[in-house]
Each structure stands twice: as C-alpha cells, then as structure tokens.
Write a protein that holds these residues in place. Structure first.
Motif, PDB file in Angstrom:
ATOM      1  N   MET A 195      99.957  40.995 122.196  1.00  0.00           N
ATOM      2  CA  MET A 195      99.823  40.824 120.736  1.00  0.00           C
ATOM      3  C   MET A 195     100.473  42.014 120.007  1.00  0.00           C
ATOM      4  N   PRO A 196     101.496  41.751 119.150  1.00  0.00           N
ATOM      5  CA  PRO A 196     102.147  42.873 118.466  1.00  0.00           C
ATOM      6  C   PRO A 196     101.174  43.603 117.541  1.00  0.00           C
ATOM      7  N   GLU A 197     101.443  44.884 117.347  1.00  0.00           N
ATOM      8  CA  GLU A 197     100.568  45.726 116.517  1.00  0.00           C
ATOM      9  C   GLU A 197     100.599  45.249 115.055  1.00  0.00           C
ATOM     10  N   PHE A 198      99.433  45.342 114.370  1.00  0.00           N
ATOM     11  CA  PHE A 198      99.391  44.947 112.952  1.00  0.00           C
ATOM     12  C   PHE A 198      99.915  46.084 112.079  1.00  0.00           C
ATOM     13  N   ILE A 199     100.757  45.758 111.111  1.00  0.00           N
ATOM     14  CA  ILE A 199     101.242  46.788 110.174  1.00  0.00           C
ATOM     15  C   ILE A 199     100.965  46.309 108.754  1.00  0.00           C
ATOM     16  N   LEU A 200     100.198  47.118 108.006  1.00  0.00           N
ATOM     17  CA  LEU A 200      99.905  46.772 106.608  1.00  0.00           C
ATOM     18  C   LEU A 200     101.069  47.267 105.749  1.00  0.00           C
ATOM     19  N   LEU A 201     101.621  46.371 104.934  1.00  0.00           N
ATOM     20  CA  LEU A 201     102.729  46.778 104.071  1.00  0.00           C
ATOM     21  C   LEU A 201     102.231  47.739 103.005  1.00  0.00           C
ATOM     22  N   GLU A 202     103.039  48.733 102.651  1.00  0.00           N
ATOM     23  CA  GLU A 202     102.646  49.576 101.519  1.00  0.00           C
ATOM     24  C   GLU A 202     102.726  48.722 100.247  1.00  0.00           C
ATOM     25  N   GLN A 203     101.920  49.119  99.238  1.00  0.00           N
ATOM     26  CA  GLN A 203     101.721  48.237  98.081  1.00  0.00           C
ATOM     27  C   GLN A 203     103.019  47.821  97.381  1.00  0.00           C
ATOM     28  N   LYS A 204     103.930  48.773  97.236  1.00  0.00           N
ATOM     29  CA  LYS A 204     105.173  48.461  96.515  1.00  0.00           C
ATOM     30  C   LYS A 204     105.966  47.372  97.256  1.00  0.00           C
ATOM     31  N   LYS A 205     106.023  47.513  98.567  1.00  0.00           N
ATOM     32  CA  LYS A 205     106.765  46.525  99.354  1.00  0.00           C
ATOM     33  C   LYS A 205     106.058  45.166  99.326  1.00  0.00           C
ATOM     34  N   ALA A 206     104.720  45.192  99.388  1.00  0.00           N
ATOM     35  CA  ALA A 206     103.958  43.944  99.351  1.00  0.00           C
ATOM     36  C   ALA A 206     104.224  43.211  98.039  1.00  0.00           C
ATOM     37  N   LYS A 207     104.233  43.962  96.949  1.00  0.00           N
ATOM     38  CA  LYS A 207     104.486  43.352  95.630  1.00  0.00           C
ATOM     39  C   LYS A 207     105.889  42.752  95.594  1.00  0.00           C
ATOM     40  N   THR A 208     106.855  43.476  96.147  1.00  0.00           N
ATOM     41  CA  THR A 208     108.238  42.968  96.168  1.00  0.00           C
ATOM     42  C   THR A 208     108.311  41.685  97.000  1.00  0.00           C
ATOM     43  N   ALA A 209     107.669  41.682  98.168  1.00  0.00           N
ATOM     44  CA  ALA A 209     107.698  40.495  99.038  1.00  0.00           C
ATOM     45  C   ALA A 209     107.110  39.287  98.300  1.00  0.00           C
ATOM     46  N   ILE A 210     105.997  39.508  97.619  1.00  0.00           N
ATOM     47  CA  ILE A 210     105.344  38.401  96.904  1.00  0.00           C
ATOM     48  C   ILE A 210     106.253  37.890  95.788  1.00  0.00           C
ATOM     49  N   GLU A 211     106.869  38.831  95.077  1.00  0.00           N
ATOM     50  CA  GLU A 211     107.757  38.431  93.985  1.00  0.00           C
ATOM     51  C   GLU A 211     108.937  37.590  94.514  1.00  0.00           C
ATOM     52  N   ILE A 212     109.496  38.008  95.617  1.00  0.00           N
ATOM     53  CA  ILE A 212     110.643  37.271  96.195  1.00  0.00           C
ATOM     54  C   ILE A 212     110.199  35.855  96.589  1.00  0.00           C
ATOM     55  N   LEU A 213     109.035  35.760  97.237  1.00  0.00           N
ATOM     56  CA  LEU A 213     108.565  34.426  97.666  1.00  0.00           C
ATOM     57  C   LEU A 213     108.236  33.553  96.457  1.00  0.00           C
ATOM     58  N   GLU A 214     107.578  34.150  95.450  1.00  0.00           N
ATOM     59  CA  GLU A 214     107.238  33.372  94.248  1.00  0.00           C
ATOM     60  C   GLU A 214     108.504  32.831  93.581  1.00  0.00           C
ATOM     61  N   ASN A 215     109.562  33.640  93.573  1.00  0.00           N
ATOM     62  CA  ASN A 215     110.808  33.180  92.951  1.00  0.00           C
ATOM     63  C   ASN A 215     111.493  32.108  93.793  1.00  0.00           C
ATOM     64  N   LYS A 216     111.456  32.290  95.101  1.00  0.00           N
ATOM     65  CA  LYS A 216     112.121  31.302  95.962  1.00  0.00           C
ATOM     66  C   LYS A 216     111.449  29.926  95.853  1.00  0.00           C
ATOM     67  N   TYR A 217     110.119  29.939  95.787  1.00  0.00           N
ATOM     68  CA  TYR A 217     109.401  28.654  95.795  1.00  0.00           C
ATOM     69  C   TYR A 217     108.775  28.370  94.423  1.00  0.00           C
ATOM     70  N   LYS A 218     109.485  28.713  93.366  1.00  0.00           N
ATOM     71  CA  LYS A 218     108.853  28.635  92.032  1.00  0.00           C
ATOM     72  C   LYS A 218     108.548  27.205  91.586  1.00  0.00           C
ATOM     73  N   ASN A 219     109.114  26.219  92.262  1.00  0.00           N
ATOM     74  CA  ASN A 219     108.847  24.843  91.830  1.00  0.00           C
ATOM     75  C   ASN A 219     107.706  24.168  92.581  1.00  0.00           C
ATOM     76  N   VAL A 220     107.025  24.906  93.471  1.00  0.00           N
ATOM     77  CA  VAL A 220     105.942  24.248  94.208  1.00  0.00           C
ATOM     78  C   VAL A 220     104.726  24.060  93.295  1.00  0.00           C
ATOM     79  N   SER A 221     103.910  23.089  93.661  1.00  0.00           N
ATOM     80  CA  SER A 221     102.678  22.889  92.894  1.00  0.00           C
ATOM     81  C   SER A 221     101.612  22.351  93.839  1.00  0.00           C
ATOM     82  N   TYR A 222     100.423  22.168  93.304  1.00  0.00           N
ATOM     83  CA  TYR A 222      99.316  21.681  94.118  1.00  0.00           C
ATOM     84  C   TYR A 222      99.674  20.332  94.724  1.00  0.00           C
TER      85      TYR A 222
END
Ligand code: SF4
Length: 216
Positions: free
Chosen positions: A1-28
């Motif tokens: 099992m590979p080691e768990f790495i917690l992203l630092e906050q700035k990178k986590a925010k960037t990752a979320i922003e990129i995903l939100e933009n890529k999939y901005k048309n999804v809905s429930y």
C-alpha cells in the motif's frame, strides 16, 4: 500500500479549482420533482447505481404521489416497485417510517434543516446535504459519498476514511461556491479519469499536483 501524502492547502485548493473547472457542467444525477421525491430517491440510491433508481422512480411516483401515500403504503406493494435496489426491504421500511414521521411532525412537508433531516430513519449527513442542496438550495455542507471518500484520500485532500471528518476537511479547503457540486465533480473525475483500478494519470488535469500520479 503506497504511503499517504496530505496535500498542502494551497495545492489542494488549486487541484479542486482545476477539477471544478474541468467538470463545471455536471449536476446531480437522480431524477426527481420536489423534496419528497428527492428524499425517496436518495434513500433508494444508497449502494445502488443511479441508473437503477432513475429507471424505477417514474413508475413508483406515478403510484405514490404524496408523503401520505408513502406513509400508508403496503410494504409488499412498495417493495414490488423498488426490488431492484440493494437492501430494498430495509429501504422500504425507512421510507414508510420517514413519511409517517413527516406526516405527524412536519405537517406532511419535508423539513429543510439539517437536524430534522438527520432525525429521519435512513437519512445520514450525505442524504441530508443532498436534500438541502438540491431540493431547497441550502448549502451548508458537502455530501460525502463513496467516490468522495475514495478520491479525497487518493488525491490527498483528507487522510480520514470517515465521512464526517472528510466533510470537515473538505470544507476547510474548498471554496464554498464549490460545495454544491463537489461530490458530482469528484464522481465525474472518477468515472472519466481517476478510475479505481487503472487511473488515467497521463491525461489527468491535476497530475502535476496529485501525490498518486502514476502510483500503482
Ligand atoms: S494523477 Fe492519477 S491518481 Fe491522481 S487524480 Fe489524476 S488520475 Fe487520479
């Protein structure tokens, strides 16, 4: 099992922003008309594919139109409509009990606050958040489903495997404007790219941030 790495906050925010933009048309993804139908569909959807629920709800809601209809349902009849979902008997019991409580305590109206929703049988935080967001437009949390649990850990957004703790971690790092669709964005990323067995890291838009890029 590979080691768990917690992203630092700035990178986590960037990752979320990129995903939100890529999939901005999804809905429930569950079909419903009004809070009662959403409550019933959301209870039925636990550990069951959305397509299975969406296939059976048109007939179900033709027969059962109101909270009172569900409260007075014959369990065997209701079961016949929903038998394709997992744990169907339990879900039937929960739907009938929920609707009896809503009839008696909330004058037949689905409550629109977290504590009241959580007091209903078969309704946890994921379902309560889903109902608040999609039926009432009230965004007070992030629904945490199996995709959110899996990918939050894999991407390093939360080291927890417990939904309540994951939700708190995600609320810390996710801009509130993204809470509403977060679970649907993550699910879409899981379907399209970050699949359970062979994630397509080479085409992933966050592969320069994700600690699991290329990890087998
Ligand atoms: S880099 Fe790979 S493991 Fe990380 S989010 Fe993308 S597809 Fe998933």
């Amino acid at each position: 099992m590979p080691e768990f790495i917690l992203l630092e906050q700035k990178k986590a925010k960037t990752a979320i922003e990129i995903l939100e933009n890529k999939y901005k048309n999804v809905s429930y993804y569950l079909n419903f008309n009004g809070p009662m139908q959403l409550l019933v569909a959301a209870i039925l959807s636990a550990q069951t594919k959305d397509t299975v629920v969406n296939d059976l709800t048109p007939e179900l809601f033709k027969k059962y139109k109101t909270v009172e209809d569900f409260a007075n349902a014959d369990p065997q009849d209701l079961l016949n409509y929903v038998k394709k979902v997992s744990f169907a008997e339990n879900k039937v019991k929960n739907i009938i009990s929920c609707c009896k409580i809503i009839n008696e305590n909330y004058k037949g109206k689905i409550p629109n606050d977290m504590n009241s929703l959580l007091s209903l049988p078969g309704v946890g935080r994921k379902t309560a958040n889903t109902i608040l967001i999609n039926a009432f437009g009230i965004v007070e949390g992030i629904p945490v489903d199996t995709w959110v649990i899996k990918l939050s850990y894999r991407i390093g957004l939360s080291k927890s495997k417990k939904p309540d703790e994951i939700e708190n971690d995600l609320k810390e790092i996710t801009d509130k404007k993204y809470w509403k669709n977060f679970a649907y964005v993550i699910k879409e990323h899981g379907h399209q790219i970050c699949q359970s067995v062979k994630p397509k890291c080479e085409i992933c838009p966050i592969n320069n941030i994700c600690p699991k890029n290329g990890v087998k």
